[in-house]
Design a protein around this motif. Structure first.
Motif, PDB file in Angstrom:
ATOM      1  N   GLY A  34      64.347  83.681  31.873  1.00 48.23           N
ATOM      2  CA  GLY A  34      64.393  82.438  31.109  1.00 48.23           C
ATOM      3  C   GLY A  34      63.890  82.609  29.689  1.00 48.23           C
ATOM      4  O   GLY A  34      64.441  82.027  28.746  1.00 48.23           O
TER       5      GLY A  34
ATOM      6  N   THR B 186      65.539  80.035  35.892  1.00 42.59           N
ATOM      7  CA  THR B 186      65.894  80.682  34.630  1.00 42.59           C
ATOM      8  C   THR B 186      66.369  79.651  33.611  1.00 42.59           C
ATOM      9  O   THR B 186      65.941  79.667  32.444  1.00 42.59           O
ATOM     10  CB  THR B 186      66.997  81.734  34.851  1.00 42.59           C
TER      11      THR B 186
ATOM     12  N   LEU C   7      66.701  84.516  27.825  1.00 40.79           N
ATOM     13  CA  LEU C   7      67.864  83.650  27.622  1.00 40.79           C
ATOM     14  C   LEU C   7      67.535  82.526  26.647  1.00 40.79           C
ATOM     15  O   LEU C   7      68.373  82.150  25.803  1.00 40.79           O
ATOM     16  CB  LEU C   7      68.312  83.070  28.967  1.00 40.79           C
ATOM     17  N   GLY C   8      66.317  82.017  26.744  1.00 42.67           N
ATOM     18  CA  GLY C   8      65.902  80.934  25.851  1.00 42.67           C
ATOM     19  C   GLY C   8      65.876  81.372  24.401  1.00 42.67           C
ATOM     20  O   GLY C   8      66.386  80.667  23.527  1.00 42.67           O
TER      21      GLY C   8
ATOM     22  N   ALA D 206      64.404  78.645  30.183  1.00 44.18           N
ATOM     23  CA  ALA D 206      65.097  78.779  28.899  1.00 44.18           C
ATOM     24  C   ALA D 206      65.043  77.466  28.115  1.00 44.18           C
ATOM     25  O   ALA D 206      64.808  77.464  26.899  1.00 44.18           O
ATOM     26  CB  ALA D 206      66.548  79.200  29.129  1.00 44.18           C
TER      27      ALA D 206
END
Length: 204
Positions: A133, A187, A136-137, A191
């Protein structure tokens, strides 16, 4: 392994984490000047320091409680190392804000890294969700908020690595429906929370 040998090995790992974190912080300051534009954001992003912390703690293979302490220490030392390099160049960088952020976030990163190899698949799923996360964030943040001033290559790479960790864990360990759902939903939630927090801090 004898208890004395195990204790000696543990403190060796602690020393390595300390030294690597501080030197990596120093290096990221100078890396801003020599890394190619495509990946220059590595030296000026949360994901860059998170990756350093995760890799050094994955190598250390310490227990979750110890990993929490070392996670915080690693982030603080990265910040102090960066500040030290700035001072060597006659510049000023106040490390206090991100040292505090490191103290708050570092333990979670440390525990998540330790949980990737936990016997409990639920812990492994939670650790995967947090680390994936974060990557991806920040990848999403980079592509949507600072795309005009930075190369999309690094942010895309961060997102791919984050999704790669998630997919690898789903294939290798997180095969139950509910466990997989925890990893995937977690996740996405991490994010989203990362973007909210990053926007509040004004990015880096």
């Amino acid at each position: 392994m004898k208890p004395a040998d195990r204790l000696s090995g543990t403190w060796t790992h602690v020393a390595v984490v300390i030294v690597v974190s501080f030197l990596s912080g120093m290096l990221t300051f100078f890396a801003q000047g020599f890394l190619p534009d495509a990946v220059n954001s590595f030296a000026n992003s949360a994901s860059g320091w998170t990756l350093v912390t995760v890799l050094v703690l994955a190598w250390a293979r310490v227990r979750p409680a110890f990993a929490a302490v070392l996670g915080a220490a690693s982030f603080v030392l990265l910040t102090l190392g960066y500040s030290a390099s700035a001072h060597l160049q006659g510049l000023f960088y106040d490390p206090r804000l991100f040292a505090v952020v490191g103290v708050l976030v570092g333990p979670f990163v440390g525990i998540a890294t330790s949980w990737l190899r936990a016997e409990s698949v639920w812990k492994a799923a939670a650790g995967t969700a947090l680390l994936s996360g974060i990557g991806l964030g920040e990848g999403t943040y980079g592509l949507t908020r600072v795309a005009d001033t930075t190369s999309p290559v690094y942010w895309t790479l961060v997102g791919v690595i984050a999704l790669g960790l998630l997919v690898a864990m789903l294939i290798r360990r997180l095969r139950g429906v509910l466990v997989a759902l925890l990893a995937v939903v977690g996740t996405g939630a991490t994010a989203s929370a990362f973007n909210v927090a990053y926007n509040a801090l004004g990015g880096v």
